[in-house]
Design an enzyme around this catalytic site. Structure first.
Site, PDB file in Angstrom:
ATOM      1  N   LYS B 107     -26.512  26.601  17.104  1.00  0.00           N
ATOM      2  CA  LYS B 107     -27.759  27.010  16.476  1.00  0.00           C
ATOM      3  C   LYS B 107     -28.908  26.633  17.413  1.00  0.00           C
ATOM      4  CE  LYS B 107     -27.537  24.769  12.560  1.00  0.00           C
ATOM      5  NZ  LYS B 107     -26.452  23.862  12.987  1.00  0.00           N
ATOM      6  N   HIS B 213     -34.091  22.010   8.087  1.00  0.00           N
ATOM      7  CA  HIS B 213     -34.277  20.561   8.174  1.00  0.00           C
ATOM      8  C   HIS B 213     -35.598  20.178   7.527  1.00  0.00           C
ATOM      9  CE1 HIS B 213     -32.191  22.071  11.819  1.00  0.00           C
ATOM     10  NE2 HIS B 213     -31.301  21.186  11.451  1.00  0.00           N
ATOM     11  N   GLY B 378     -31.441  22.990 -45.339  1.00  0.00           N
ATOM     12  CA  GLY B 378     -32.134  23.410 -46.550  1.00  0.00           C
ATOM     13  C   GLY B 378     -32.110  24.893 -46.821  1.00  0.00           C
ATOM     14  N   SER B 423     -22.801  29.772 -41.246  1.00  0.00           N
ATOM     15  CA  SER B 423     -21.365  29.547 -41.195  1.00  0.00           C
ATOM     16  C   SER B 423     -20.700  29.975 -42.496  1.00  0.00           C
ATOM     17  CB  SER B 423     -21.067  28.070 -40.962  1.00  0.00           C
ATOM     18  OG  SER B 423     -21.561  27.647 -39.731  1.00  0.00           O
ATOM     19  N   SER B 424     -21.403  29.792 -43.628  1.00  0.00           N
ATOM     20  CA  SER B 424     -20.796  30.080 -44.925  1.00  0.00           C
ATOM     21  C   SER B 424     -20.386  31.540 -45.028  1.00  0.00           C
ATOM     22  CB  SER B 424     -21.790  29.774 -46.050  1.00  0.00           C
ATOM     23  OG  SER B 424     -22.385  28.537 -45.845  1.00  0.00           O
ATOM     24  N   PRO B 524     -24.019  21.542 -51.556  1.00  0.00           N
ATOM     25  CA  PRO B 524     -24.509  22.822 -52.105  1.00  0.00           C
ATOM     26  C   PRO B 524     -23.440  23.923 -52.111  1.00  0.00           C
ATOM     27  CG  PRO B 524     -25.474  22.370 -49.938  1.00  0.00           C
ATOM     28  CD  PRO B 524     -24.768  21.120 -50.361  1.00  0.00           C
ATOM     29  N   GLY B 525     -22.520  23.901 -51.140  1.00  0.00           N
ATOM     30  CA  GLY B 525     -21.460  24.917 -51.133  1.00  0.00           C
ATOM     31  C   GLY B 525     -20.525  24.727 -52.309  1.00  0.00           C
TER      32      GLY B 525
END
Lengths: 545, 545
Positions: B107, B213, B378, B423-424, B524-525
């Site tokens: 180089k 560099h 919630g 998810s439910s 709750p589910g």
């Protein structure tokens, strides 16, 4: 701007575009618009089990980078860090799964589990044979009911891909994948969390057990070295003192430099010990978390069957292959330099000339340093004086073969390279070394000088009028070549040196200095050459200049 | 601590240790103590030209990562960003160069030029055939007399390696390398400079034409996107509107993430255009500058001979291979989902039951949301209400096949997945989808529910007493299974739901919430399931609960 980024809207699609343009993959066009990449050579009628994985984006090269012959059949990709939709997975299964059935390889996150899970149920309800393997290799949270799937998932891709490619049944492929998943454990350590495109940078502390979606780590750590970082990870992996050998996956979480990957590799090899490492995969980014500055380490209990599966060749964009680490090999160089020669003849006249030149250069040190302060770092005089001092010491020790031609030049070349320092020492050493070769081939001193100057110009890249020592040396050689003798050469060198005061540097360090700062000041290298010739004339004529 | 680092003293040696332990390389033990890595299968008597490159460290994988069959014979490595010594290069040449001679690929930096240059002159003086190819591909400083060598050097390694491996003469290998070097140009752009181990972090501005560099850039730039960064680089490379096709090298300077590499690839392909890109190498770190956050782009005028040379297989640690970019392929999924079925029979009694359940859930929204605030985000009530609303709309539209078994379950499953969210919705859809399959296979509703619950448990990962809707649903099914009828099922569901108030969540989001916050509050589910059974009882008995 903190990264090469086009904003969050296009990120995932652009990443996939790059892959589609560079790999033998095809985009599966599905009704729901989701992202599915598949092998472009896949046929559901192949009689082989299809392997589908995927999940949120941001973990590249996972998962699409592992699609291809011998690994995954397809990847279904969601948004950044967000599971793909049930519809996308469902449609991918429908298009890809043939009579041999389909195995879904799913990282254990609620979103992925449920979306891949519902898609699997739908496909089964349509009469397709679908199995799921959940990977939960993360041991960051001991006793977690649902450990997360991280980098070890890529090993499951490879192992399942091997078994599927061999034409094994869905049950066999799924069993091999589940057994592998059950034999591995992974933990990550990161110095900083990932930057999310379009979001402010979040300050974060180094932590062990970070999730690959920037989930908080299991605990903060403060390693002060790569060695400590690897030790923390090995400790968390509960590496024992037994005989178990591992297949080790060293995964770059995205932000490590090539040097860091090499250092971490070195530490893992050293700290685990070669005797415990059956194979190594990486260090490479396989399951990244954007630019998270960290790594994860996976240990897979090694068996010959697992090694065979991992070593089988694949055609996928990002599998880095498997390494068998070994002790470093060393070869001893046969000494090619000639044995120490007898000193050779000496020549008192030549030694007196050399001594005169050397003393003149030592006297000139401060003047040359001051000249150099206009265009360099002010040490040209010290550099020449260092070389001259080395010559005087050799003369005093009687170790210069001054009565030989090539041997003398070779000896001075070696002295200047070793003792003079700076570019000038190497350049003069090049001149003298190339000249020595010319002398050895039967040339005279003038021919040797000319050859040497030609090689010095080639290697140094400077031309006449570039404000270097060549501007004194070349005119001097020209005068000698025309038969003018030392007097004429010295005059030519002096004239040439003086002319450098109006030249612009085009080579070496001085090329970076503004012309105005140099104008009116002679180049110190050219000045040194002029003084060398002047001292030769004086010595020849028996007077000091 | 800013990086995985063991300090500057051991950095270079540890990087090389990692390479020596993982690649078919050997360390050459030389008298001067310099660092030389060579192919472990090399013999100077092979009759092939030896290729030696090297330079300062900090550019990994360059140069040692390109040593091996088909590329370099050896690499001589200096300290960080510092050229190796003349002695080390000299000794490497002496040990490696055979009768076919040796090509040094260098180089274009003063230190490398001079040190490799002097070593070459010394070797020549000893009678060895040595040629040098200087690479100066950097066009950051237009008109520079000595342009710097940067990433394009790696292409020269590959091209020279191909010709050497074919057994060509030193002159032929050198000519091929020089021709390639003359046909390429490179420029880099970085957002920040490299961090040097053991030195304070240097603040730096984004710049075009930075050196590898940490040399200052040619000019400051302020790209606000990956697209702009690539455009700036292409502009600096003076890409014209002609027909020339290029071999393109996209080099990561060390600090890019996998996603950035993909984005930059995508931009280069888009902005240059596939028609102009004969081949692509990268994006990959090939000639890095430690962790410099930037990239460089090299354009090599393409010829068939260059492509052949670059595509030939090699066995080296870090060559990424050559890509032929192509238009993205798309496959259209054969729609595997069944054609739209005729609606099927309807059943007014069942529709009344479904409507009662849906209305009860909508009425319960706020209460369920409040319960969820103790353990989740919630929104559980809103989620159930959204699913219920979708059911009411389908009933109103008369689109539910309420008189069929499997078809009704399948339809409700699809509605809940698409409209309920969370998810439910997916979990209930899994239950109903798996149940539909059971019904289609001749099972009754209770068997379908049991199959569905089993699949929901498998995919969701929850067990009884994990504080989920299973804690109401499973007791209810148990009661039905024992022949207790809907009343007994509703009582069992209520009892199970109430019991969740003293359970600790072990699945889903609630598992991350402290037990104390949840204690005394029903899940709750589970509460929703209890209300579903209660509403079925009320509807059956003609009264509202």
């Amino acid at each position: 701007m903190h990264s090469f980024d086009n904003g969050p809207e296009t990120l995932v699609d652009q990443i996939l575009e790059a892959l589609l343009a560079t790999a033998p993959l095809a985009r599966l066009d599905i009704g729901s618009g989701g992202r599915v990449l598949m092998r472009d050579d896949w046929s559901p009628q192949s009689g082989k089990v299809a392997l589908i994985s995927g999940g949120g984006a941001g973990h590249e090269p996972a998962h699409a980078g592992f699609v291809g012959h011998g690994m995954l059949t397809a990847a279904v990709i969601g948004d950044l860090f967000a599971s793909p939709s049930v519809s996308a997975i469902d449609e991918a299964i429908g298009a890809i799964c043939g009579d041999a059935g389909c195995l879904l390889i799913v990282k254990n996150y609620t979103g992925d589990r449920l979306n891949f899970g519902l898609a699997a149920e739908r496909a089964r309800e349509r009469g397709l044979e679908v199995e799921i393997v959940l990977v939960g290799d993360d041991v960051a949270l001991p006793g977690a009911a649902q450990p997360r799937g991280i980098a070890g998932t890529v090993l499951v891709h490879k192992i399942a891909g091997f078994h599927a490619e061999r034409g094994e049944s869905l049950a066999e492929v799924a069993r091999a994948a589940r057994e592998a998943a059950a034999r591995m454990r992974t933990i990550g350590l990161a110095l900083s969390a990932a930057r999310l495109p379009g979001r402010p940078v979040r300050e974060s502390e180094p932590a062990l057990g970070l999730g690959i979606h920037n989930e908080a780590g299991a605990r903060s750590v403060a390693p002060t070295s790569a060695a400590q970082a690897v030790a923390l990870v090995l400790d968390a992996l509960a590496v024992n003192g037994g005989q178990q050998r591992w297949i080790v996956l060293l995964n770059d979480l995205g932000g490590c430099s090539p040097q860091e990957r090499a250092l971490l590799t070195s530490e893992v090899l050293d700290q685990l010990g070669l005797a415990r490492i059956a194979r190594l995969v990486g260090a490479a980014p396989l399951m990244s978390a954007l630019d998270m500055h960290g790594f994860s380490l996976t240990l897979l209990d090694s068996t010959p069957a697992l090694i065979e599966a991992l070593e089988a060749p694949v055609r996928v964009p990002a599998w880095p292959g498997v390494i068998t680490p070994h002790a470093a090999q060393t070869r001893t160089a046969a000494r090619s330099t000639p044995d120490r020669q007898p000193l050779g003849r000496r020549n008192a006249g030549r030694e007196a000339l050399i001594r005169a030149v050397a003393e003149r250069l030592i006297e000139s040190r401060d003047e040359l340093d001051r000249l150099d302060a206009h265009s360099g770092d002010g040490d040209a005089g010290s550099t020449f004086a260092a070389g001259a001092t080395a010559l005087l010491q050799a003369l005093d020790a009687g170790t210069l073969p001054s009565g030989e031609d090539a041997a003398l030049w070779r000896a001075v070349a070696a002295l200047l390279e070793a003792r003079m320092g700076g570019s000038s020492g190497v350049l003069l050493s090049i001149l003298l070394t190339a000249g020595a070769a010319r002398l050895a081939a039967g040339g005279d001193w003038l021919e040797a000088l000319e050859t040497g100057v030609e090689r010095m110009r080639w290697h140094g890249g400077a031309a006449p009028n570039d404000r270097t020592l060549l501007d004194a040396l070349i005119p001097a050689l020209h005068a000698l070549n025309e038969g003018g003798g030392l007097d004429a050469a010295a005059q030519a060198a002096r004239h040439g040196a003086d002319a450098t005061a109006s030249m612009q540097a085009r080579a070496g360090r001085a090329a970076q200095v503004p012309e105005a700062a140099q104008r009116g000041h002679v180049d110190p290298g050219a000045e040194a050459i002029a003084r060398v010739f002047e001292s030769l004339v004086s010595q020849q004529s028996g007077t000091r200049p």
